[in-house]
Design an enzyme around this catalytic site. Structure first.
Site, short mmCIF file in Angstrom:
data_model
loop_
_atom_site.label_atom_id
_atom_site.label_comp_id
_atom_site.label_asym_id
_atom_site.label_seq_id
_atom_site.Cartn_x
_atom_site.Cartn_y
_atom_site.Cartn_z
CG ASN A 19 -13.57 -0.63 -4.12
OD1 ASN A 19 -14.42 0.09 -4.65
ND2 ASN A 19 -12.71 -0.18 -3.21
CD1 TRP A 20 -15.85 -2.87 -10.08
CD2 TRP A 20 -17.51 -1.83 -11.19
NE1 TRP A 20 -16.56 -3.82 -10.77
CE2 TRP A 20 -17.58 -3.22 -11.46
CE3 TRP A 20 -18.45 -0.98 -11.77
CZ2 TRP A 20 -18.56 -3.77 -12.30
CZ3 TRP A 20 -19.44 -1.52 -12.60
CH2 TRP A 20 -19.47 -2.91 -12.86
CE LYS A 21 -9.87 1.28 -4.80
NZ LYS A 21 -8.53 1.56 -4.33
CG HIS A 109 -11.62 1.71 0.80
ND1 HIS A 109 -10.64 2.60 0.45
CD2 HIS A 109 -11.36 0.57 0.11
CE1 HIS A 109 -9.83 2.02 -0.43
NE2 HIS A 109 -10.25 0.80 -0.66
CD GLU A 111 -9.16 4.53 -2.28
OE1 GLU A 111 -10.30 4.46 -2.76
OE2 GLU A 111 -8.19 3.84 -2.68
CD GLU A 180 -8.84 -2.95 0.73
OE1 GLU A 180 -8.89 -3.57 -0.32
OE2 GLU A 180 -9.28 -1.81 0.87
N GLY A 186 -3.39 0.19 -4.73
CA GLY A 186 -3.17 0.92 -5.98
C GLY A 186 -1.71 1.24 -6.25
CB SER A 225 -1.26 -4.36 -5.44
OG SER A 225 -1.22 -2.94 -5.47
N GLY A 246 -9.29 -4.01 -6.23
CA GLY A 246 -9.54 -2.68 -6.78
C GLY A 246 -9.26 -2.66 -8.27
N GLY A 247 -8.08 -2.17 -8.64
CA GLY A 247 -7.73 -1.97 -10.05
C GLY A 247 -8.03 -3.18 -10.93
P1 PGA Z 1 -6.14 -2.19 -5.48
O1 PGA Z 1 -7.26 -1.61 -4.50
O2 PGA Z 1 -6.47 -3.63 -5.74
O3 PGA Z 1 -6.22 -1.34 -6.70
O4 PGA Z 1 -4.82 -2.05 -4.78
C1 PGA Z 1 -7.82 -2.38 -3.45
C2 PGA Z 1 -8.86 -1.55 -2.70
O5 PGA Z 1 -8.61 -0.38 -2.43
O6 PGA Z 1 -9.96 -2.05 -2.36
#
Ligand code: PGA
Length: 268
Positions: A19-21, A109, A111, A180, A186, A225, A246-247
């Site tokens: 997930n590049w966000k 998600h 967010e 998640e 993050g 993470s 994510g990251g």
């Molecule tokens: P993260 O994000 O790996 O940076 O913690 C995961 C996500 O939100 O899909």
């Protein structure tokens, strides 16, 4: 040949999605896609048996489609409208995503739930439209730190899952769940493999209780993470079928390393 110790897990194909966000630009997207393809060319056997995909921001999905076509990597979108095509300025429909040959779409998600106030009713509409238009929804669920500390993890997840069981029950297993924990996204904090396993098993039982057929065959990813250093231990858990990254998915070497960890996961 001996039977696998965990036949249910053995028949769920491992899946790693990035997930590049809302990150990057055309140049960095090009580079990341090129690096992923190079990683595949360098050691195709190390990725054998895993399904892989990325979620670029909307404007770069077409680019991903052009570059990744014919590779092991599939692609999808981070969100989708809860309406079909029409007068919904600024929105992107499931049909449009399918037109771009997307396989996946992230739905719910944390967010989106927290920052864009997406409701369970909207999420159910998104799941329904995604399935109708041939996308595979990746439904995200998870509790906040305050909820975990108040011992509410299971009740929060139950509410999130129960709200979608109706639409998921008719999806014929054509969906994925991503657990998640909000406190792990993050932040550098990761659920321990045991914590992840406990919640994944709970999610699976809740799907079954909600009359979703074939819950033992549904893939449940862990996200929050995930890094090269913790991926293998997480993916080795009996109910963890891969990751939503994510990251670390923005760094090709790290993402590829996590993908390889999923390929090597031990069947327990
Ligand atoms: P993260 O994000 O790996 O940076 O913690 C995961 C996500 O939100 O899909």
């Amino acid at each position: 040949m001996t039977a696998p110790a965990n036949p249910d897990k053995a028949r769920r194909k491992p899946l790693v999605l990035g997930n590049w966000k809302m990150n990057g630009d055309v140049a960095t997207a090009e580079q990341l896609l090129a690096d992923l393809l190079q990683g595949e060319r360098d050691s195709p056997e190390a990725l054998a048996g895993v399904e892989l995909g990325v979620f670029p921001p909307y404007p770069y999905i077409g680019l991903a489609a052009a570059r990744l076509a014919g590779s092991r990597f599939s692609w999808g979108a981070q969100n989708v409208a809860h309406f079909g095509n029409g007068a919904y300025t600024g929105e992107v429909s499931a049909a449009m995503l399918r037109d771009l040959a997307c396989t996946w779409v992230l739905i719910g998600h944390s967010e989106r739930r927290a920052l864009f106030a997406e409701t369970n009713a909207q999420l159910a509409m998104k799941v329904e439209l995604a399935i109708r238009d041939g996308l595979l929804p990746v439904v995200c669920v998870g509790e906040s730190l305050a909820e975990r500390e108040a011992l509410m993890t299971e009740s929060v997840l139950a509410a999130q899952i129960d709200a979608l069981c109706g639409v998921l029950a008719s999806a014929d297993q054509r969906f994925v769940i991503a657990y998640e924990p909000v406190w792990a996204i993050g932040t550098g904090l990761t659920a321990s493999p045991e914590q992840a396993q406990q919640v994944h098993a709970y999610i699976r039982s809740r799907l079954a209780a909600g009359k979703v057929p074939g819950a033992t065959g549904v893939r449940i990813l862990y996200g929050g993470s995930v890094k090269p250093s913790n991926a293998q231990a997480l993916f080795g858990q009996p109910d963890v079928d891969g990751g939503l990254i994510g990251g670390a998915s923005l760094i090709a070497a790290d993402f590829l390393s996590i993908c390889r960890a999923a390929a090597q996961r031990s069947i327990r």
